[in-house]
Each structure stands twice: as C-alpha cells, then as structure tokens.
Design an enzyme around this catalytic site. Structure first.
Site, PDB file in Angstrom:
ATOM      1  N   SER A  48       4.551   6.005   0.979  1.00 53.37           N
ATOM      2  CA  SER A  48       4.302   5.036   2.049  1.00 53.37           C
ATOM      3  C   SER A  48       5.076   3.752   1.796  1.00 53.37           C
ATOM      4  CB  SER A  48       2.812   4.686   2.143  1.00 53.37           C
ATOM      5  OG  SER A  48       2.094   5.744   2.696  1.00 53.37           O
ATOM      6  N   HIS A  80       5.815   9.287   7.599  1.00 52.53           N
ATOM      7  CA  HIS A  80       6.542  10.099   6.619  1.00 52.53           C
ATOM      8  C   HIS A  80       7.384  11.124   7.376  1.00 52.53           C
ATOM      9  CE1 HIS A  80       3.799   9.431   2.896  1.00 52.53           C
ATOM     10  NE2 HIS A  80       3.778   8.376   3.680  1.00 52.53           N
ATOM     11  N   ARG A 102       5.496  13.750   0.840  1.00 56.00           N
ATOM     12  CA  ARG A 102       4.880  14.526  -0.241  1.00 56.00           C
ATOM     13  C   ARG A 102       3.612  15.180   0.290  1.00 56.00           C
ATOM     14  NH1 ARG A 102       4.033   9.397  -2.932  1.00 56.00           N
ATOM     15  NH2 ARG A 102       4.759  10.171  -4.939  1.00 56.00           N
ATOM     16  N   GLU A 203     -10.981   3.034  -1.396  1.00 57.37           N
ATOM     17  CA  GLU A 203     -12.089   2.797  -2.308  1.00 57.37           C
ATOM     18  C   GLU A 203     -13.109   1.820  -1.705  1.00 57.37           C
ATOM     19  OE1 GLU A 203      -8.812   2.228  -3.123  1.00 57.37           O
ATOM     20  OE2 GLU A 203      -8.704   4.290  -3.861  1.00 57.37           O
TER      21      GLU A 203
HETATM   22  I1  8IG Z   1      -0.723   2.395   1.115  1.00 49.68           I
HETATM   23  O1  8IG Z   1      -5.850   0.505  -1.255  1.00 49.68           O
HETATM   24  C1  8IG Z   1      -2.399   2.543   0.081  1.00 49.68           C
HETATM   25  N1  8IG Z   1      -2.737   3.688  -0.481  1.00 49.68           N
HETATM   26  N2  8IG Z   1      -6.547   4.694  -2.945  1.00 49.68           N
HETATM   27  N3  8IG Z   1      -6.196   2.575  -2.087  1.00 49.68           N
HETATM   28  C2  8IG Z   1      -5.796   3.861  -2.244  1.00 49.68           C
HETATM   29  N4  8IG Z   1      -4.669   4.319  -1.743  1.00 49.68           N
HETATM   30  C3  8IG Z   1      -3.912   3.466  -1.064  1.00 49.68           C
HETATM   31  C4  8IG Z   1      -4.251   2.142  -0.854  1.00 49.68           C
HETATM   32  C5  8IG Z   1      -5.467   1.657  -1.401  1.00 49.68           C
HETATM   33  N5  8IG Z   1      -3.275   1.581  -0.130  1.00 49.68           N
END
Ligand code: 8IG
Length: 282
Positions: A48, A80, A102, A203
C-alpha cells in the site's frame, strides 16, 4: 488463460499434497518464457502506497497478468495492481521482478499463497527481495508519509510459511548490509520493529499499546511471513514500511483506507527515489 487457484490439480497450493516449491518452479517457468530471460536478480513486492514507485527503477520490459502465472490470484485490495513486471535495473543489465500486489494472510488463501511470490522469485534466481508495505506508526516522530527500515519483526499471525521440522534461523531476517545500503541513499531513514497482525481489521488502541510494550514500532498485516519464506530460500531481505497513518489510539482520528492511499501518493516521490537508488546498488 488459466486461473490455477480455482482449479484443483497438481498446481493447486490449497491441496496439501501439492509441493509449493514445485508450483513456484512452474510459475518461474512461465515468467522465463514470457520475459525471455533465464533469471532475475531482485524481486520487489509493492505494498500500500508503493504502487507508483516501481516505475522509477527502470524500463518495464514485460508485464504479466498474475492470473497467467501458476499459483497467483487476483488483487484483493483497492489501489493494488494484479500484474508483475520485469524491469531493467537502470543500465546495469540486471533485472527486477516487480510484484504490483501481494496476497495477504487475511484473504484466507493460506500461507502458501502469501509467500508464493517470494518462492517464485527464489526459483527465478533472485538473491534479494525487497518487501514494502503501508502500515500504522507507533512513534509520534513518524508522521504519515515516513518510510522506515524494518529492523526486525514480531509475527502475531501464529502461522509460519515453513512446513515440517525445518528450523530456519531468523537472527538477521532483515539483512543488516541492505539496511546500511539504504542509509547510504537516505541517511535520515529510521529503523523499527514491524508487528504483523492478522487483520483485516485495524488494531484496537489496546492492541497497539500491546505492540508497543512488546517492542513494536510499526503495525501491519503483511511482510513477516514473506520475510521468513525468503530466509528459508536463502535470500537477503530488505523491508521498508511506509507509515501511512498513526496506529489506532496514537492519534485522535479514526482510520480509513482513503487516508492510507493519500499518504502513499504524497510520499511516492521520496519512496520511489529511495527504491530506485537502493535497487541499483544491490
Ligand atoms: I496502510 O494501522 C495500514 N496497514 N495492522 N494497522 C495495520 N495495518 C495497517 C495499518 C494499521 N495501516
């Protein structure tokens, strides 16, 4: 055109009877045929925010739909691209295999699919893999758009890409020499510990605090399983995270995917120049 993910058979990674390394060899054979070259030198996985950066590495000589290559599926994440490209590394005569997307563990296709790109790169002769991702940052001094070198990881998926009693050493998963090389290009790069959660939800603030007390600096949903597979195959690994958002609870505002894509666009130039310069030096 065959979508080998859908068809059970000898190249179906989901079949426990299939040897995943045989599927990687089959994928490598297709890539050899399509590119007309026997081997590649470096593989890059663009996560990303990294989608545009591949263009700066050099001229794309061949672009292949993932669906044409055994074991690869369609891109599951907006932003993507579901292709891989064979790119000339400047005028060095060396080649990079650039994956525009991916497979994530949270897609539920199994760990073998997650690491298939890495194993295919190894089968093609790549000695180095560059794993990039977009992630949440735990440190206030890393605003969105900050690239950070991955020094080490904590794999919270409770899974491994390695099958059987095969005890791969992970002392230096992220090759120190490659991190030094990245700092030769950009002396301001910080290092951090990447914590891979399963996702696909972000999270909770409590989980981010847990990651912090564990020694984490970055939270994401990729990379560590791929890095383990790369080490199993004897490849050197460079991991670079792009902090695209403060992890939950670190800032006051909730997270969304658009914010992530925006931060990626804004940082694309710095990240592109970094990747191109690093790959030229590998
Ligand atoms: I872009 O804040 C991205 N990917 N786990 N946490 C998690 N994956 C992510 C985050 C994030 N930002």
């Amino acid at each position: 055109m065959t979508d080998t993910d859908a068809a059970p058979g000898p190249l179906d990674l989901a079949d426990p009877g299939t040897d995943p390394f045989a599927v990687a060899e089959a994928a490598a054979a297709v890539i050899r045929e399509r590119t007309g070259v026997d081997s590649h030198d470096v593989a890059l996985v663009l996560g990303s925010g990294w989608g545009q950066t591949g263009d700066l590495i050099g001229e794309t000589l061949t672009e292949i739909d993932n669906t044409d290559v055994p074991g690869f599926g369609k891109a599951a994440v907006a932003g993507h691209s579901g292709t891989m490209r064979s790119v000339a590394i400047g005028d060095t005569g060396r080649r990079a295999l650039v994956y525009g997307t991916r497979t994530h563990f949270y897609e539920g296709r199994g760990v073998r699919s997650v690491v298939h790109g890495v194993r295919t790169a190894a089968a093609l002769g790549c000695r180095t893999v560059v794993l990039t991702n977009g992630c949440g940052g735990l440190r206030e001094e890393w605003p969105p758009g900050t690239p950070v070198l991955i020094r080490d990881h904590i794999n919270l998926t409770a899974h491994s890409p390695i099958e059987g009693a095969n005890f791969v050493d992970l002392t230096d998963v992220y090759t120190p020499r490659l991190r030094d090389l990245a700092r030769e290009v950009d002396a301001d790069l910080d290092e951090g510990v990447y914590v891979q959660f399963r996702g696909p939800h972000y999270e909770t603030p409590a989980e981010v605090q847990m990651a912090k007390v564990m020694g984490g600096d970055l939270v994401g949903m990729s990379t560590s399983l791929e890095a383990i597979a790369a080490r199993q195959s004897g490849m050197d690994v460079l991991g670079i995270s792009l902090v695209t958002n403060p992890a939950a609870g670190i800032s006051k505002t909730p997270l969304n995917h658009e914010e992530v894509l925006e931060a990626g666009k804004a940082a694309a130039e710095r990240c592109g120049r970094l990747l191109a310069a690093v790959v030229a030096k590998i």
